[in-house]
Design an enzyme around this catalytic site. Sequence first.
Site, short mmCIF file in Angstrom:
data_model
loop_
_atom_site.label_atom_id
_atom_site.label_comp_id
_atom_site.label_asym_id
_atom_site.label_seq_id
_atom_site.Cartn_x
_atom_site.Cartn_y
_atom_site.Cartn_z
CG HIS A 193 -0.31 0.10 2.53
ND1 HIS A 193 0.15 1.27 3.06
CD2 HIS A 193 -0.07 -0.85 3.46
CE1 HIS A 193 0.66 1.06 4.26
NE2 HIS A 193 0.54 -0.23 4.53
CB CYS A 209 1.68 -3.85 5.18
SG CYS A 209 2.26 -2.33 5.95
#
Length: 245
Positions: A193, A209
Site C-alpha cells: 500500500h 505490510c
Amino acid sequence: MKLRMCVGLLAVFAMASPAVADGLSPWGVWSDGSQLKKSQAKATTFVPPPGASNLGMMPPTATLNPLKPNGPSKPVDLAQGGARPSISAKTPAIVALDVDYAPGEVIIDTSSRTLYFMVSSKQAYAYPIAVGKAGFAWTGTETVSKIVDWPDWMPPEEMRQRKPFLPIKMTGGVNNPLGAKAIYLGNSLYRIHGTNDGNSIGTAASSGCFRMHNAHVVHLASLVDAGTKVHVLKRLPKTARTQSI
C-alpha cells in the site's frame, strides 16, 4: 506482559498462513498507527522533502490529534481520512535482474527493502519500500486478489487497546496510513500500500505490510492485476545480480 503476549500470538500464527500478525483482523491492516501519529504531530510544520510532490506526498490535514493530553477519552468512531487528490504514477528505475521469475511477477527483497516488478526475464522495475519490523517479517508467495483506491483503515481491537488514540475506522484519504492504493495479497492480512510517511520508506516499520510512495504504488497498480504472483523473499538468491540500466 505485552512481550509475552506478542510472542504467544506469533507462535500461534506461525502454524497458519504467514500472512497474519499481531492479532490483526481481516478487515484491518498493518499500520500500528505510527504514521497517523506522526502525520498529526507534524500537521502544522510539515515540510515536504525534495521531490515529494513527484512521489505523491502531501501535508497531512487531520484535525484529530491523539498527542494532545486533553484529547478524547475514548476513540473516535469514524475519523475522516481527508482529501483524495489525483496522484500521477511515478516510474521507478529499471534494473538488470538475473532471477528465475516470470515477466509480470513481483519479487520483494526484504533485506534490501526493495520491490521488483519483472518487466522481462532479465529486467525489472525497482521500487524502494518499507517492510515489517522485527518479529513481523514473513516470506512466501501470495497472489494479488484485488486493488482498492484510497482504502479505509479499521484498526483491530487489540491494536486500539495498545494505542487508544486510534479511531474505530478511518476513511480513505491523505491522512490514512494506507495511502492512495492498497494491493491485497490473497486472503491474507497483508497489503502492498501507499503511504504519506515518506520517511518510513527504506526502513523496517510495519506490522507485515509493504509500504510504497503513493506515486509508486499507483504505478505498480497499473501493472498488476488479480492473480499476479507476489514472491516475498528474505533476500534475493546469491546468483541474482542487480545493476542499474
